[in-house]
Design a protein around this motif. Structure first.
Motif, short mmCIF file in Angstrom:
data_model
loop_
_atom_site.label_atom_id
_atom_site.label_comp_id
_atom_site.label_asym_id
_atom_site.label_seq_id
_atom_site.Cartn_x
_atom_site.Cartn_y
_atom_site.Cartn_z
N ILE A 126 0.86 -1.19 0.00
CA ILE A 126 0.00 0.00 0.00
C ILE A 126 0.90 1.24 0.00
CG2 ILE A 126 -1.70 1.32 1.32
CD1 ILE A 126 -2.92 -1.28 2.24
N GLY A 127 0.71 2.09 -1.01
CA GLY A 127 1.57 3.27 -1.15
C GLY A 127 2.46 3.16 -2.38
N ALA A 128 2.52 1.94 -2.95
CA ALA A 128 3.32 1.77 -4.17
C ALA A 128 2.54 2.30 -5.37
CB ALA A 128 3.64 0.30 -4.37
N ALA A 129 3.26 2.59 -6.43
CA ALA A 129 2.61 3.04 -7.67
C ALA A 129 1.74 1.91 -8.21
CB ALA A 129 3.67 3.44 -8.69
N SER A 130 2.24 0.70 -8.08
CA SER A 130 1.49 -0.48 -8.55
C SER A 130 0.22 -0.66 -7.73
CB SER A 130 2.38 -1.72 -8.45
OG SER A 130 3.05 -1.73 -7.19
N HIS A 131 0.27 -0.27 -6.46
CA HIS A 131 -0.96 -0.32 -5.63
C HIS A 131 -1.95 0.73 -6.11
CE1 HIS A 131 -3.22 1.66 -2.32
NE2 HIS A 131 -3.66 0.42 -2.18
N LEU A 132 -1.44 1.92 -6.36
CA LEU A 132 -2.32 3.03 -6.78
C LEU A 132 -3.04 2.67 -8.08
CD1 LEU A 132 -3.26 6.00 -6.51
CD2 LEU A 132 -1.20 6.64 -7.78
N CYS A 133 -2.27 2.16 -9.06
CA CYS A 133 -2.86 1.82 -10.36
C CYS A 133 -3.83 0.66 -10.22
CB CYS A 133 -1.74 1.49 -11.35
SG CYS A 133 -2.35 1.25 -13.02
N GLY A 134 -3.46 -0.31 -9.39
CA GLY A 134 -4.36 -1.45 -9.15
C GLY A 134 -5.66 -1.00 -8.50
N MET A 135 -5.55 -0.06 -7.58
CA MET A 135 -6.75 0.47 -6.89
C MET A 135 -7.64 1.21 -7.90
SD MET A 135 -6.66 3.12 -3.69
CE MET A 135 -6.28 4.58 -4.68
N MET A 136 -7.00 1.98 -8.78
CA MET A 136 -7.76 2.72 -9.82
C MET A 136 -8.46 1.72 -10.74
SD MET A 136 -4.91 5.64 -10.72
CE MET A 136 -5.70 6.16 -12.24
N PHE A 137 -7.76 0.62 -11.07
CA PHE A 137 -8.31 -0.40 -11.99
C PHE A 137 -9.53 -1.07 -11.35
CE2 PHE A 137 -8.35 -3.06 -15.59
CZ PHE A 137 -8.41 -4.40 -15.22
N MET A 138 -9.40 -1.46 -10.08
CA MET A 138 -10.51 -2.13 -9.40
C MET A 138 -11.71 -1.18 -9.27
SD MET A 138 -8.80 -4.42 -6.40
CE MET A 138 -7.05 -4.19 -6.27
N SER A 139 -11.42 0.11 -9.00
CA SER A 139 -12.53 1.08 -8.93
C SER A 139 -13.19 1.23 -10.29
CB SER A 139 -12.01 2.45 -8.47
OG SER A 139 -11.48 2.36 -7.18
N ALA A 140 -12.37 1.31 -11.35
CA ALA A 140 -12.90 1.55 -12.70
C ALA A 140 -13.78 0.39 -13.17
CB ALA A 140 -11.75 1.76 -13.68
N GLY A 186 6.54 -16.23 -14.02
CA GLY A 186 6.34 -17.65 -13.73
C GLY A 186 4.86 -18.03 -13.74
N GLY A 187 3.99 -17.05 -13.95
CA GLY A 187 2.55 -17.34 -13.98
C GLY A 187 1.96 -17.56 -12.60
N GLN A 188 2.72 -17.24 -11.53
CA GLN A 188 2.19 -17.42 -10.16
C GLN A 188 1.18 -16.31 -9.79
OE1 GLN A 188 5.67 -18.02 -10.50
NE2 GLN A 188 5.32 -20.22 -10.25
N VAL A 189 1.20 -15.22 -10.57
CA VAL A 189 0.24 -14.13 -10.30
C VAL A 189 -0.29 -13.68 -11.65
CG1 VAL A 189 2.02 -12.31 -10.29
CG2 VAL A 189 -0.03 -12.04 -8.89
N ASP A 190 -1.54 -13.16 -11.66
CA ASP A 190 -2.21 -12.97 -12.96
C ASP A 190 -1.97 -11.60 -13.60
OD1 ASP A 190 -3.55 -15.49 -12.85
OD2 ASP A 190 -4.89 -14.63 -11.35
N VAL A 191 -2.14 -10.53 -12.80
CA VAL A 191 -2.18 -9.18 -13.36
C VAL A 191 -1.25 -8.25 -12.58
CG1 VAL A 191 -3.73 -7.20 -13.85
CG2 VAL A 191 -4.62 -9.53 -13.97
N MET A 192 -0.75 -7.22 -13.23
CA MET A 192 -0.01 -6.17 -12.52
C MET A 192 -0.09 -4.89 -13.34
SD MET A 192 3.74 -6.28 -10.77
CE MET A 192 4.84 -6.61 -12.16
#
Ligand code: MLT
Length: 312
Positions: free
Chosen positions: A146-160, A182-188
């Motif tokens: 929380i506080g990372a740029a990747s968190h901010l963009c992910g939060m915007m994506f989930m809201s959108a 490695g395919g262990q996580v889906d999106v970023m």
């Protein structure tokens, strides 16, 4: 006499190595920007700027480390937009965002890309959104806390898309990228400084960029707005800070070295290859960074409060 001695010491500043704290893991986008700029600044300063990665809590641990460091010009922080968003996301911080730092200058602005593991079937962003909605609560999104740029963009994506994803936090998107590969996580949603090479190599899939226009390095990759997310734009600006009370002579030497680094042909071409937009030298002044941080804290506060995502 003391001030004379202090003055003399500052006149010879820097007399030894400088530590630049990067508040995320080595190998991530913030680290990439820091190492590139620090190498060039070191040449001008005549002393090595050594990078120290202090990850955790979305960059706020590293920022706190610098806020409580000696204000002698030998410890600085390179951080990004997360410095502004964390001011709202964290109800208690070990520092006061707008009063614990002196300002060296803005460094560069980095667009983000919405990317997935390469096995994702969706053909375009709309297809990806359909997939996420059809697999509610099963699709994972990586971020750097929380506080990372990747968190901010992910939060915007989930809201959108009005759909939650399952968050997998890392100490930086360097390690997160390893799991995406490695395919262990889906999106970023991550900065182009970390995704460009992988997108070009086909080891991850890209669906959109968060810049106002398409990127010269990816002419066929649509912007998120074009691909169906109105207003979905975010640029990750980076700044260099020093602990409050750092002697002005030191801050000015650091700012001058930063301005030179932003004109260094190697820095300019490397930033261009990675899809970033170096700040014009005018931005590499202490006043420009101070103004940017203050306006960005105010800008993101209502957006974050609207999304209701806080750090405990
Ligand atoms: C971020 O999400 O803020 C960055 O990925 C942090 C990093 O540089 O790892």
């Amino acid at each position: 006499v003391a001030s004379l001695v202090a003055g003399a010491a500052q006149a010879d500043y820097p007399e030894r190595n400088i530590t630049m704290i990067v508040p995320f893991s080595a190998g991530g986008p913030t680290d990439t920007v820091a190492r590139l700029v620090a190498e060039s600044m070191s040449k001008d300063l005549g002393q090595q700027i050594l990078i120290e990665n202090v990850g955790g809590a979305g960059g706020t641990l590293g920022a706190g480390r610098v806020a409580s460091s000696k204000a002698d010009g030998y410890t600085v922080l390179l951080h990004h937009i997360g410095m502004a968003t964390s001011a709202t996301l964290y109800r208690k911080l070990a520092y006061d965002t707008l009063n614990s730092f002196d300002y060296v200058g803005l460094v560069t602005e980095v667009p983000m890309a919405i990317v997935t593991r390469k096995t994702m079937e969706a053909k375009d962003l709309k297809g990806l959104i359909d997939y996420v909605k059809a697999n509610k609560d099963k699709v994972t999104v990586a971020n750097a806390g929380i506080g990372a740029a990747s968190h901010l963009c992910g939060m915007m994506f989930m809201s959108a898309i009005e759909t939650p994803l399952v968050t997998v936090p890392y100490k930086g998107t360097g390690p997160a990228m390893t799991d995406l590969l490695g395919g262990q996580v889906d999106v970023m949603c991550d900065q182009t400084t970390n995704t460009t090479k992988q997108i070009q190599g086909g080891t991850i899939k890209a669906y959109a960029v968060t810049s106002p226009q398409r990127l010269a390095i990816f002419p066929d990759l649509p912007t998120a707005v074009e691909a169906g997310l109105p207003g979905f734009e975010v640029g990750i600006w980076h700044g260099i800070y020093a602990p409050k009370g750092t002697p002005e002579a030191a801050v000015n030497k650091l700012s001058a070295a930063l301005q030179k680094a932003l004109k260094d042909p190697n820095v300019v071409s490397r930033f261009a290859e990675l899809g970033t937009l170096p700040s014009p030298e005018a931005d590499a002044t202490p006043a420009a960074l101070k103004a940017k941080l203050e306006t960005e804290v105010a800008r993101w506060k209502p957006i974050i409060q609207g999304a209701g995502q806080y750090a405990d």
